[in-house]
Design an enzyme around this catalytic site. Structure first.
Site, PDB file in Angstrom:
ATOM      1  N   TYR A   1       0.651  -1.353  -0.028  1.00 14.31           N
ATOM      2  CA  TYR A   1      -0.110   0.133  -0.045  1.00 14.31           C
ATOM      3  C   TYR A   1       0.952   1.282  -0.065  1.00 14.31           C
ATOM      4  O   TYR A   1       0.192   2.486   0.362  1.00 14.31           O
ATOM      5  CB  TYR A   1      -0.956  -0.147   1.122  1.00 14.31           C
ATOM      6  CG  TYR A   1      -2.381  -0.709   0.844  1.00 14.31           C
ATOM      7  CD1 TYR A   1      -2.979  -0.559   0.067  1.00 14.31           C
ATOM      8  CD2 TYR A   1      -2.490  -1.947   1.713  1.00 14.31           C
ATOM      9  CE1 TYR A   1      -4.289  -1.172  -0.328  1.00 14.31           C
ATOM     10  CE2 TYR A   1      -3.711  -2.596   1.486  1.00 14.31           C
ATOM     11  CZ  TYR A   1      -4.568  -2.364   0.568  1.00 14.31           C
ATOM     12  OH  TYR A   1      -5.690  -2.885   0.301  1.00 14.31           O
TER      13      TYR A   1
ATOM     14  N   GLU B   1       1.008  -5.718  -8.794  1.00 11.90           N
ATOM     15  CA  GLU B   1       0.420  -6.357  -7.725  1.00 11.90           C
ATOM     16  C   GLU B   1       0.386  -7.812  -7.856  1.00 11.90           C
ATOM     17  O   GLU B   1       0.737  -8.512  -6.797  1.00 11.90           O
ATOM     18  CB  GLU B   1      -0.907  -5.763  -7.321  1.00 11.90           C
ATOM     19  CG  GLU B   1      -0.924  -4.426  -6.824  1.00 11.90           C
ATOM     20  CD  GLU B   1      -2.133  -3.725  -6.581  1.00 11.90           C
ATOM     21  OE1 GLU B   1      -2.376  -2.351  -6.076  1.00 11.90           O
ATOM     22  OE2 GLU B   1      -3.283  -4.381  -6.813  1.00 11.90           O
TER      23      GLU B   1
ATOM     24  N   ASN C   1     -13.514  -3.496   4.451  1.00  6.93           N
ATOM     25  CA  ASN C   1     -14.344  -3.661   3.159  1.00  6.93           C
ATOM     26  C   ASN C   1     -14.093  -4.903   2.433  1.00  6.93           C
ATOM     27  O   ASN C   1     -14.401  -5.022   1.319  1.00  6.93           O
ATOM     28  CB  ASN C   1     -14.280  -2.422   2.442  1.00  6.93           C
ATOM     29  CG  ASN C   1     -12.670  -2.154   1.812  1.00  6.93           C
ATOM     30  OD1 ASN C   1     -11.784  -3.028   2.283  1.00  6.93           O
ATOM     31  ND2 ASN C   1     -12.371  -1.147   1.286  1.00  6.93           N
TER      32      ASN C   1
HETATM   33  P1  IDP Z   1      -9.879   0.842  -3.010  1.00  7.94           P
HETATM   34  O1  IDP Z   1      -9.657  -0.409  -2.072  1.00  7.94           O
HETATM   35  O2  IDP Z   1     -11.533   0.829  -3.349  1.00  7.94           O
HETATM   36  O3  IDP Z   1      -9.000   1.103  -4.323  1.00  7.94           O
HETATM   37  P2  IDP Z   1      -8.370   2.680  -1.822  1.00  7.94           P
HETATM   38  O4  IDP Z   1      -8.610   4.372  -1.976  1.00  7.94           O
HETATM   39  O5  IDP Z   1      -7.273   2.258  -2.715  1.00  7.94           O
HETATM   40  O6  IDP Z   1      -9.793   2.170  -1.931  1.00  7.94           O
HETATM   41  O7  IDP Z   1      -7.900   2.674  -0.497  1.00  7.94           O
HETATM   42  C1  IDP Z   1      -7.264   1.385  -0.050  1.00  7.94           C
HETATM   43  C2  IDP Z   1      -7.765   0.822   1.054  1.00  7.94           C
HETATM   44  O8  IDP Z   1      -7.840   1.722   2.265  1.00  7.94           O
HETATM   45  C3  IDP Z   1      -9.461   0.697   1.314  1.00  7.94           C
HETATM   46  O9  IDP Z   1      -9.799  -0.467   0.617  1.00  7.94           O
HETATM   47  C4  IDP Z   1      -9.644   0.731   2.712  1.00  7.94           C
HETATM   48  O10 IDP Z   1      -9.399  -0.412   3.269  1.00  7.94           O
HETATM   49  C5  IDP Z   1      -8.695   1.807   3.154  1.00  7.94           C
HETATM   50  N1  IDP Z   1      -9.291   3.148   3.297  1.00  7.94           N
HETATM   51  C6  IDP Z   1      -9.545   3.932   2.048  1.00  7.94           C
HETATM   52  N2  IDP Z   1      -9.851   5.200   2.355  1.00  7.94           N
HETATM   53  C7  IDP Z   1     -10.295   5.278   3.879  1.00  7.94           C
HETATM   54  C8  IDP Z   1     -10.353   5.947   4.626  1.00  7.94           C
HETATM   55  O11 IDP Z   1     -10.933   7.209   4.428  1.00  7.94           O
HETATM   56  N3  IDP Z   1     -10.542   5.486   6.146  1.00  7.94           N
HETATM   57  C9  IDP Z   1      -9.962   4.440   6.327  1.00  7.94           C
HETATM   58  N4  IDP Z   1      -9.638   3.551   5.508  1.00  7.94           N
HETATM   59  C10 IDP Z   1      -9.767   3.753   4.148  1.00  7.94           C
END
Ligand code: IDP
Ligand code: MG
Length: 143
Positions: free
Chosen positions: A51, A128, A114
Site C-alpha cells: 500500500y 500487484e 471492506n
Molecule cells: P480501494 O480499495 O477501493 O481501491 P483505496 O482508496 O485504494 O480504495 O484505499 C485502499 C484501502 O484503504 C481501502 O480499501 C480501505 O481498506 C482503506 N481506506 C480507504 N479510504 C479510507 C478512509 O477514508 N478511512 C479508512 N480506511 C480507508
C-alpha cells in the site's frame, strides 16, 4: 475487449468470517477465473510496501494494522476486462455505500473493513500480481 489479469485480496475481515469461497464464487459468476490462489499472513513490511501509494494518507497506519490482523487470501483473476469487472463486483470503497449485490455490500463493514482489494488499473495490476506470484505460478485458463 481485452483478456486481463487483476490482483484480488480477500481481506482479514472476510477471511475471518469464512467468506473466502463465497467471495471467489461471486467473481467466478461474473466470468473471472482464479488462476492462482494463496492464503498468507502479511508482515507489517509487506503491507506497507503493498500500500506504498497510500503512505501519506491519514488512514495508512490503521490500514496496515488491519491488513496484518489476520490471514488474507490473495488471488489472480483472469477474464475479459478483469480489472474493471472485478471492481464492479467489489463495489465502492465504502461498504456502507455499496449495493447489496456487491462483495463489499454483502461482506464489508465500513470504509476500512471492506472485505476485498482489487487492482485499479493495468499498470498497478501488473505490479500487484508480481508482488505475490511468479510467472510459473500463473497458468492461464483462457482458450
Ligand atoms: P480501494 O480499495 O477501493 O481501491 P483505496 O482508496 O485504494 O480504495 O484505499 C485502499 C484501502 O484503504 C481501502 O480499501 C480501505 O481498506 C482503506 N481506506 C480507504 N479510504 C479510507 C478512509 O477514508 N478511512 C479508512 N480506511 C480507508
Ligand atoms: Mg485502491
Amino acid at each position: 475487449m481485452a483478456l486481463e489479469r487483476t490482483l484480488s485480496i480477500v481481506k482479514p475481515d472476510a477471511v475471518a468470517a469464512n467468506a473466502t469461497g463465497r467471495i471467489l464464487a461471486m467473481f467466478e459468476e461474473a466470468g473471472l477465473r482464479p488462476i492462482a490462489i494463496r492464503t498468507v499472513r502479511l508482515t507489517t513490511e509487506q503491507a506497507q510496501a503493498f500500500y506504498a501509494v497510500h503512505t501519506a494518507r491519514p488512514f495508512f497506519g490503521d490500514l496496515v494494522k488491519f491488513m496484518t490482523s489476520g490471514p488474507v487470501c490473495v488471488s489472480v483473476l483472469e477474464g475479459e476486462n478483469a480489472i474493471v469487472r472485478n471492481r464492479e463486483v467489489m463495489g465502492p470503497t465504502d461498504s456502507k455505500k455499496a449495493a447489496a449485490g456487491t462483495v463489499r455490500g454483502r461482506f464489508g463493514t465500513d470504509i476500512e473493513k471492506n472485505a476485498v482489494h482489487g487492482s485499479d488499473a493495468p499498470e498497478t495490476a501488473a505490479v500487484e500480481v508480481g508482488f505475490f506470484f511468479s510467472g510459473a505460478e500463473l497458468a492461464s485458463l483462457a482458450r
